[in-house]
Design a protein around this motif. Structure first.
Motif, PDB file in Angstrom:
ATOM      1  N   VAL A 105      43.357  51.481  37.892  1.00  0.00           N
ATOM      2  CA  VAL A 105      43.880  50.939  36.645  1.00  0.00           C
ATOM      3  C   VAL A 105      42.688  50.391  35.862  1.00  0.00           C
ATOM      4  O   VAL A 105      41.877  49.638  36.399  1.00  0.00           O
ATOM      5  N   LEU A 106      42.574  50.809  34.603  1.00  0.00           N
ATOM      6  CA  LEU A 106      41.430  50.439  33.778  1.00  0.00           C
ATOM      7  C   LEU A 106      41.784  49.451  32.675  1.00  0.00           C
ATOM      8  O   LEU A 106      40.912  48.757  32.165  1.00  0.00           O
ATOM      9  N   ASP A 107      43.046  49.414  32.315  1.00  0.00           N
ATOM     10  CA  ASP A 107      43.464  48.655  31.143  1.00  0.00           C
ATOM     11  C   ASP A 107      44.738  47.886  31.477  1.00  0.00           C
ATOM     12  O   ASP A 107      45.667  48.459  32.062  1.00  0.00           O
ATOM     13  N   PRO A 108      44.816  46.596  31.112  1.00  0.00           N
ATOM     14  CA  PRO A 108      46.034  45.820  31.387  1.00  0.00           C
ATOM     15  C   PRO A 108      47.296  46.467  30.825  1.00  0.00           C
ATOM     16  O   PRO A 108      48.379  46.306  31.389  1.00  0.00           O
ATOM     17  N   ARG A 109      47.159  47.227  29.741  1.00  0.00           N
ATOM     18  CA  ARG A 109      48.324  47.852  29.116  1.00  0.00           C
ATOM     19  C   ARG A 109      48.926  48.958  29.980  1.00  0.00           C
ATOM     20  O   ARG A 109      50.064  49.367  29.753  1.00  0.00           O
ATOM     21  N   ASP A 110      48.164  49.449  30.959  1.00  0.00           N
ATOM     22  CA  ASP A 110      48.638  50.551  31.794  1.00  0.00           C
ATOM     23  C   ASP A 110      49.241  50.088  33.118  1.00  0.00           C
ATOM     24  O   ASP A 110      49.752  50.905  33.887  1.00  0.00           O
ATOM     25  N   ILE A 111      49.186  48.805  33.393  1.00  0.00           N
ATOM     26  CA  ILE A 111      49.581  48.298  34.708  1.00  0.00           C
ATOM     27  C   ILE A 111      51.028  48.632  35.037  1.00  0.00           C
ATOM     28  O   ILE A 111      51.340  49.119  36.134  1.00  0.00           O
ATOM     29  N   GLU A 136      45.977  40.133  35.081  1.00  0.00           N
ATOM     30  CA  GLU A 136      47.231  40.870  34.926  1.00  0.00           C
ATOM     31  C   GLU A 136      47.670  41.546  36.222  1.00  0.00           C
ATOM     32  O   GLU A 136      48.861  41.550  36.541  1.00  0.00           O
ATOM     33  N   VAL A 137      46.722  42.128  36.988  1.00  0.00           N
ATOM     34  CA  VAL A 137      47.140  42.705  38.281  1.00  0.00           C
ATOM     35  C   VAL A 137      47.507  41.588  39.253  1.00  0.00           C
ATOM     36  O   VAL A 137      48.262  41.807  40.203  1.00  0.00           O
ATOM     37  N   GLU A 162      39.241  35.995  43.651  1.00  0.00           N
ATOM     38  CA  GLU A 162      39.905  34.714  43.405  1.00  0.00           C
ATOM     39  C   GLU A 162      40.748  34.756  42.132  1.00  0.00           C
ATOM     40  O   GLU A 162      41.841  34.182  42.072  1.00  0.00           O
ATOM     41  N   TYR A 163      40.254  35.453  41.096  1.00  0.00           N
ATOM     42  CA  TYR A 163      41.032  35.610  39.858  1.00  0.00           C
ATOM     43  C   TYR A 163      42.393  36.240  40.158  1.00  0.00           C
ATOM     44  O   TYR A 163      43.428  35.799  39.641  1.00  0.00           O
ATOM     45  N   ILE A 164      42.392  37.301  40.961  1.00  0.00           N
ATOM     46  CA  ILE A 164      43.632  38.001  41.283  1.00  0.00           C
ATOM     47  C   ILE A 164      44.567  37.106  42.074  1.00  0.00           C
ATOM     48  O   ILE A 164      45.758  36.977  41.767  1.00  0.00           O
ATOM     49  N   MET A 165      44.028  36.449  43.083  1.00  0.00           N
ATOM     50  CA  MET A 165      44.863  35.623  43.949  1.00  0.00           C
ATOM     51  C   MET A 165      45.348  34.366  43.241  1.00  0.00           C
ATOM     52  O   MET A 165      46.481  33.926  43.441  1.00  0.00           O
ATOM     53  N   ASN A 166      44.509  33.800  42.391  1.00  0.00           N
ATOM     54  CA  ASN A 166      44.888  32.597  41.652  1.00  0.00           C
ATOM     55  C   ASN A 166      46.018  32.886  40.662  1.00  0.00           C
ATOM     56  O   ASN A 166      46.787  31.984  40.312  1.00  0.00           O
ATOM     57  N   ALA A 167      46.125  34.157  40.230  1.00  0.00           N
ATOM     58  CA  ALA A 167      47.209  34.543  39.317  1.00  0.00           C
ATOM     59  C   ALA A 167      48.511  34.815  40.055  1.00  0.00           C
ATOM     60  O   ALA A 167      49.539  35.081  39.429  1.00  0.00           O
ATOM     61  N   GLY A 168      48.451  34.789  41.395  1.00  0.00           N
ATOM     62  CA  GLY A 168      49.689  34.888  42.164  1.00  0.00           C
ATOM     63  C   GLY A 168      49.797  36.059  43.112  1.00  0.00           C
ATOM     64  O   GLY A 168      50.809  36.193  43.814  1.00  0.00           O
ATOM     65  N   ASN A 169      48.775  36.926  43.175  1.00  0.00           N
ATOM     66  CA  ASN A 169      48.849  38.099  44.051  1.00  0.00           C
ATOM     67  C   ASN A 169      47.927  37.904  45.256  1.00  0.00           C
ATOM     68  O   ASN A 169      46.703  37.965  45.125  1.00  0.00           O
ATOM     69  N   PRO A 170      48.467  37.713  46.456  1.00  0.00           N
ATOM     70  CA  PRO A 170      47.634  37.491  47.640  1.00  0.00           C
ATOM     71  C   PRO A 170      47.155  38.777  48.296  1.00  0.00           C
ATOM     72  O   PRO A 170      46.367  38.738  49.245  1.00  0.00           O
ATOM     73  N   ASN A 171      47.608  39.919  47.786  1.00  0.00           N
ATOM     74  CA  ASN A 171      47.384  41.209  48.458  1.00  0.00           C
ATOM     75  C   ASN A 171      46.120  41.900  47.951  1.00  0.00           C
ATOM     76  O   ASN A 171      46.172  42.921  47.262  1.00  0.00           O
TER      77      ASN A 171
END
Length: 284
Positions: A105-111, A136-137, A162-171
């Protein structure tokens, strides 16, 4: 081992004297427990191509299928991918072979479009510090494979996780794919010490991409096996049914037959590593 400050979610935490490692369920596999082998083409080029590769790597024993559908290269004139059409081809190949699929995934709009088809996201090395994408991911619970940027320090890499996990995704799955040096023989020489460091500093699974790092078919096997002995939790390898006709990165793709042979070596090396670790535990 030195600590990295101001990282709350990524760093390893001791419980009852031992570090509890993260295990991530994707389909029938558990990343961090089962050794993860992701294989497939760099880019999905046609339905026939991805189906041929998917069946070949499934027969060889992989547990996850890869294929990029948004392929933005260093040149705007290179192959850019077929996008939604490719996603449908990739999804079909995954369903027919019963393999979970991962794509970039390259762009938040495509998630959200990609999440309808893929079982996991991949963040490419040159997108590692795309912080808006990471956030966003992080809002989606699908697993994220985060590649280390070629000029990134280990601290920067872990901060991006940390950015990903801090946003709520632990995976989150960390992926070492080489660092930029003055050497030009390989694209980005693998830093296998980073695998060991990441395994010690974090509770996250750590895999290696020997295809992208070496950009050389002859080096994929030795670097794959070296990565296993360095303690990685998996590898991601490029496979193409007709390497000379590939749309991109011709030099770093294995044929299905070459990959099948490599899978045999991977199994033997994993057995050797397990036996060596067991011997070390008994000795100490």
């Amino acid at each position: 081992m030195k600590k990295i400050k101001n990282i709350k979610h990524v760093t390893a935490k001791a419980e009852n004297g031992t570090c509890k490692k993260t295990e991530i369920k994707i389909g029938d596999i558990t990343v961090g427990k089962d050794f993860l082998v992701i294989a497939g083409p760099c880019s999905v080029e046609s339905e026939e191509q991805i189906m041929t590769v998917a069946k070949a790597v499934k027969d060889a024993g992989v547990n996850m299928l890869r294929g990029s559908v948004y392929k933005l290269g260093t040149s705007p004139y290179s192959f850019q991918g077929l996008r939604k059409v490719e996603l449908q081809y990739l999804s079909k190949a995954g369903m027919e072979t019963r393999l979970p699929i991962i794509t970039e995934v390259l762009d938040p709009r495509d998630i959200y479009l990609i999440s309808e088809y893929a079982d996991a996201f991949q963040i490419r090395a040159n997108n590692m510090q795309n912080y808006s994408l990471l956030v966003e991911v992080g809002k989606v619970k699908k697993p994220v494979l985060l590649k280390r940027g070629m000029n990134a320090t280990i601290k920067e890499w872990l901060n991006c996780a940390e950015y990903i996990m801090n946003a709520g995704n632990p995976n989150v799955i960390l992926c070492e794919c080489g660092v930029q040096t003055t050497d030009t023989y390989t694209r980005t020489p693998l830093n296998l010490s980073a695998v060991t460091v990441a395994k010690r500093l974090t509770h996250l699974p750590v895999i290696v991409d020997p295809s992208h790092a070496t950009d050389c078919v002859e080096l994929i096997r030795p670097m794959t096996l070296s990565s296993i002995m360095a303690g990685c939790d998996g590898v991601i390898i490029e496979v193409h049914p007709s390497t000379c006709d590939a749309f991109s990165d011709i030099e770093q793709k294995l044929t299905p037959d070459q990959f099948k042979d490599l899978m045999g070596d991977i199994r033997e090396t994993l057995t050797f590593r397990d036996n060596l670790n067991e011997h070390y535990k008994k000795k100490n």
